[in-house]
Scaffold this motif. Structure first.
Motif, short mmCIF file in Angstrom:
data_model
loop_
_atom_site.label_atom_id
_atom_site.label_comp_id
_atom_site.label_asym_id
_atom_site.label_seq_id
_atom_site.Cartn_x
_atom_site.Cartn_y
_atom_site.Cartn_z
N THR A 1 -1.44 -19.18 14.15
CA THR A 1 -2.80 -18.65 14.03
C THR A 1 -2.77 -17.55 12.96
OG1 THR A 1 -3.14 -19.07 16.36
CG2 THR A 1 -4.68 -17.53 15.31
N ILE A 2 -3.75 -17.59 12.08
CA ILE A 2 -3.71 -16.64 10.96
C ILE A 2 -5.03 -15.88 10.83
CG2 ILE A 2 -3.55 -16.48 8.43
CD1 ILE A 2 -1.44 -18.65 8.55
N VAL A 3 -4.91 -14.58 10.65
CA VAL A 3 -6.08 -13.73 10.36
C VAL A 3 -5.76 -12.94 9.09
CG1 VAL A 3 -7.57 -11.84 11.14
CG2 VAL A 3 -6.71 -13.51 12.80
N ILE A 4 -6.61 -13.12 8.09
CA ILE A 4 -6.37 -12.41 6.83
C ILE A 4 -7.54 -11.48 6.54
CG2 ILE A 4 -6.17 -12.72 4.33
CD1 ILE A 4 -4.63 -15.27 4.91
N ALA A 5 -7.24 -10.21 6.44
CA ALA A 5 -8.28 -9.25 6.09
C ALA A 5 -8.36 -9.19 4.58
CB ALA A 5 -7.92 -7.88 6.65
N LEU B 1 -0.22 -14.59 12.85
CA LEU B 1 0.13 -13.89 11.61
C LEU B 1 -1.08 -13.11 11.12
CD1 LEU B 1 2.29 -13.49 9.33
CD2 LEU B 1 1.09 -15.28 8.10
N LEU B 2 -0.89 -11.83 10.91
CA LEU B 2 -1.96 -10.97 10.43
C LEU B 2 -1.59 -10.48 9.04
CD1 LEU B 2 -2.17 -8.80 13.68
CD2 LEU B 2 -3.73 -10.66 13.05
N ALA B 3 -2.53 -10.57 8.12
CA ALA B 3 -2.26 -10.10 6.75
C ALA B 3 -3.41 -9.23 6.29
CB ALA B 3 -2.05 -11.30 5.83
N ASP B 4 -3.08 -8.04 5.85
CA ASP B 4 -4.11 -7.09 5.40
C ASP B 4 -4.12 -7.08 3.87
OD1 ASP B 4 -5.96 -5.12 5.24
OD2 ASP B 4 -4.74 -3.54 6.15
N GLU B 5 -5.18 -7.61 3.30
CA GLU B 5 -5.31 -7.70 1.84
C GLU B 5 -4.01 -8.20 1.20
OE1 GLU B 5 -7.98 -7.39 0.20
OE2 GLU B 5 -9.33 -6.04 1.29
N ILE C 1 4.03 -11.60 16.99
CA ILE C 1 3.03 -11.35 15.94
C ILE C 1 3.75 -10.97 14.64
CG2 ILE C 1 1.04 -9.94 15.27
CD1 ILE C 1 0.67 -9.33 18.29
N GLY C 2 3.33 -11.60 13.55
CA GLY C 2 3.86 -11.21 12.24
C GLY C 2 2.77 -10.47 11.49
N VAL C 3 3.16 -9.41 10.80
CA VAL C 3 2.16 -8.62 10.08
C VAL C 3 2.58 -8.46 8.62
CG1 VAL C 3 0.83 -6.47 10.04
CG2 VAL C 3 1.76 -7.31 12.21
N VAL C 4 1.62 -8.74 7.74
CA VAL C 4 1.84 -8.48 6.30
C VAL C 4 0.90 -7.34 5.92
CG1 VAL C 4 1.82 -9.45 3.98
CG2 VAL C 4 2.33 -10.93 5.93
N PHE C 5 1.49 -6.25 5.48
CA PHE C 5 0.68 -5.09 5.15
C PHE C 5 0.27 -5.11 3.68
CE2 PHE C 5 3.36 -3.85 8.70
CZ PHE C 5 2.45 -3.31 9.58
N GLN C 6 -0.86 -4.50 3.43
CA GLN C 6 -1.37 -4.44 2.05
C GLN C 6 -0.35 -3.74 1.14
OE1 GLN C 6 -5.09 -2.36 1.74
NE2 GLN C 6 -5.38 -2.90 -0.42
N GLU C 7 0.25 -2.67 1.65
CA GLU C 7 1.21 -1.92 0.82
C GLU C 7 2.64 -2.38 1.10
OE1 GLU C 7 0.30 0.59 4.49
OE2 GLU C 7 -0.58 -1.01 3.29
N GLN D 1 -5.38 -21.17 19.34
CA GLN D 1 -4.08 -21.47 18.72
C GLN D 1 -4.29 -22.33 17.47
OE1 GLN D 1 -0.82 -20.69 19.96
NE2 GLN D 1 -0.13 -21.56 18.02
N GLY D 2 -3.71 -21.94 16.37
CA GLY D 2 -3.82 -22.71 15.13
C GLY D 2 -5.07 -22.40 14.32
N ALA D 3 -5.81 -21.37 14.72
CA ALA D 3 -7.02 -21.02 13.96
C ALA D 3 -6.64 -20.28 12.68
CB ALA D 3 -7.92 -20.15 14.81
N PHE D 4 -7.56 -20.31 11.70
CA PHE D 4 -7.36 -19.56 10.45
C PHE D 4 -8.66 -18.84 10.17
CE2 PHE D 4 -4.77 -19.73 6.33
CZ PHE D 4 -5.43 -18.66 5.77
#
Lengths: 302, 230
Positions: free
Chosen positions: B189-193, B159-163, B81-87, B27-30
């Motif tokens: 928690t955030i993961v950014i591709a 939160l997931l963000a792709d490019e 889960i929140g997702v930010v897409f590249q497009e 929890q809270g990782a980036f």
């Protein structure tokens, strides 16, 4: 600030598809309404035929006696009067009417041509009897016995066989009309299902996005159902009204052409109720079909 | 909070695109998720936002094994889960406001709460004046901020963000990364591709490095090494 919640999926954007399905539903519902109207006419025709024949009996006193001799018109008349008097005393009989020679001539006219004035032609004597209880077999049997007592060669006919044929025929017509109504409604539902499938494919990416956000299948299905209720409901209503107008117009034309053959279509409460069922049925079944199609498609998505 | 254990993924009868992936996100990782093209980043992201289920191994998210969770349970997990897409994937017929409001509507929030939350979040991403604008008239950066607002409005735990900065100029990209760091400080928690090495060096968070379907976790690069590299 937006006051009206917009639909998440732009399902109404597909103008061509919407117009096509709307048109199909209007046409099919109008046809279903006409078929339903036809069913109601057949039903009314059947009731009128059955009403005319049911509860009636015809007594025939033939020209030929039991020993093979041809009876004179005069003697036939005497027997017929005796028969009428005997039947009039029966408590199960509502009325007895001795048919005149001219009535009998009219009856044989389709087979023998115009026989009016040919007094020499031997014609049977006919008596029309109206029964108090048309379905009372015991009473009918007793009347038949009375008839045989007065004249052993006289016959009584309740028209049951003819009535049974008539009922069967009208039932077939009724079923055909209802089947046609059902078939047109089914066509309408199939076109809606096809349109829903097309939209599911066209909006696959957006539906996937809603899934990613956690939208349940019911949430997404609800958007399709709302669209179907709105568009199909409106189209079905228009189709029903169009069908009713066509029926009314057709009824007026048919009435002018041959009023005697067909009974007038009655715009009573029952008829209106049947016509109200049509759009409700189309909308309700389309809604269920759309919901089923959407949920089945979504179930195989991750 | 999220644990992948010996996870493999293959599409239909093709080869495994992800092989024996094991990692944990607290929890809270980036984390940055990086690797060459075709390494399986998008596939791993799809597993993280449950658009795909693993063909083997176990995925635990928020205390639930998603491989055995029911469809309804997976939908509930997705709402966290929140997702930010590249497009971006904004719905073109909806305004910025309505795009942002989507997750809350899906959650069944009241219209009044949705209105307030949307106004607040659009102000936070600097788009208060573009609330009623449709995506087609927004710039790439503005669309990306709408997408971010939509991803975070439901206060996701992951939160997931792709490019997310791929199509943006550097200044906008850094601004958006700052927004992610703000969120992370609030416990998300955030993961950014991303492929953007400069960005990863600048923000210097642990990296999940994917290569040919295999994953390696790299700790943040020491500052001295970063200075030497630049």
């Amino acid at each position: 600030m937006a006051t009206k919640k917009p639909a998440d999926l732009a399902l109404e954007k597909d103008d061509v598809g919407t117009k096509f399905v709307t048109l199909v539903v209007i046409m099919m519902t109008a046809l279903a309404t006409l078929a339903m109207g036809g069913a109601l006419v057949v039903h009314s025709l059947r009731a009128s035929w059955v009403g005319e024949v049911s509860g009636h009996m015809t007594i025939e006193i033939p020209v030929t006696a039991a020993d093979g001799t041809v009876r004179e018109t005069e003697s036939l008349g005497i027997i017929a009067e005796q028969m009428r008097d005997a039947l009039s005393k029966d408590i199960d009989i509502d009325s007895v009417r001795l048919m005149s020679r001219s009535d009998v001539e009219k009856l044989v006219q389709p087979w023998l041509g115009d026989v009016a004035g040919t007094a020499d032609l031997p014609l049977p004597a006919l008596i029309a009897v109206r029964l108090k209880h048309p379905n009372d077999a015991q009473a009918i049997g007793e009347i038949a016995q009375t008839v045989k007592r007065v004249d052993p060669v006289a016959t009584s006919e309740t028209h049951q066989a003819w009535l049974a044929d008539l009922k069967r025929f009208s039932l077939v017509l009724l079923m055909a009309a209802l089947l046609m109504a059902a078939a047109t409604i089914a066509c309408s539902i199939l076109s809606v299902t096809g349109a829903v499938k097309a939209r599911l494919a066209a909006h696959h990416a957006d539906i996937d996005l809603l899934h990613v956000m956690g939208a349940t299948d019911n949430y997404i299905g609800g958007q399709f159902v709302r669209l179907v209720v709105k568009n199909v409901g409106r189209a079905a209503l228009i189709g029903t009204v169009a069908g009713m107008i066509a029926l009314k117009t057709g009824g007026l034309v048919a009435g002018e052409l041959q009023a005697a053959m067909l009974p007038a279509f009655r715009w009573d409460f029952t008829a209106l109720l049947w016509f109200a069922v049509c759009p409700a049925l189309v909308t309700g079944l389309s809604l269920l079909a759309a919901r089923f199609t959407v949920l089945r498609t979504l179930a195989v998505m991750p | 909070m999220i644990t992948f254990e010996h996870v493999g993924l293959r599409y239909n009868i093709g080869p495994e695109v992800l092989t024996d992936i094991t990692f944990t996100l607290e929890q809270g990782a980036f984390h940055f998720l990086s690797g060459p093209s075709g390494a399986g980043k998008t596939s791993l992201m799809k597993l993280l936002y449950l658009s795909q289920l693993p063909t083997r191994g176990s995925v635990q998210m928020f205390g639930q094994d998603v491989t055995i969770a029911t469809r309804a349970q997976r939908m509930m997990i997705r709402q966290r889960i929140g997702v930010v897409f590249q497009e971006f994937r904004l719905l073109p017929h909806l305004s910025a406001f309505d795009n942002v409001a989507l997750p809350l509507r899906i959650m069944g929030r009241k219209p009044h709460d949705i209105k307030n939350a949307c106004r607040e979040i659009l102000e936070w991403v600097g788009l208060a004046d573009h609330m009623h604008a449709r995506p087609e008239i927004l710039s790439g950066g503005q669309q990306q901020r709408v997408a971010i607002a939509r991803a975070v409005i439901g206060k996701p735990r992951l939160l997931l963000a792709d490019e997310p900065t791929g199509s943006l100029d550097d200044a906008t990209g850094y601004r958006i990364m700052s927004l992610f760091e703000q969120l992370n400080r609030m416990g998300t928690t955030i993961v950014i591709a991303t492929h953007n090495q400069q960005m990863m060096d600048h923000f210097n968070h642990p990296r999940l490095m994917l290569d040919k379907g295999n994953l390696a976790v790299q700790p943040p690069t020491p500052k001295a090494a970063l200075k030497a590299a630049h």
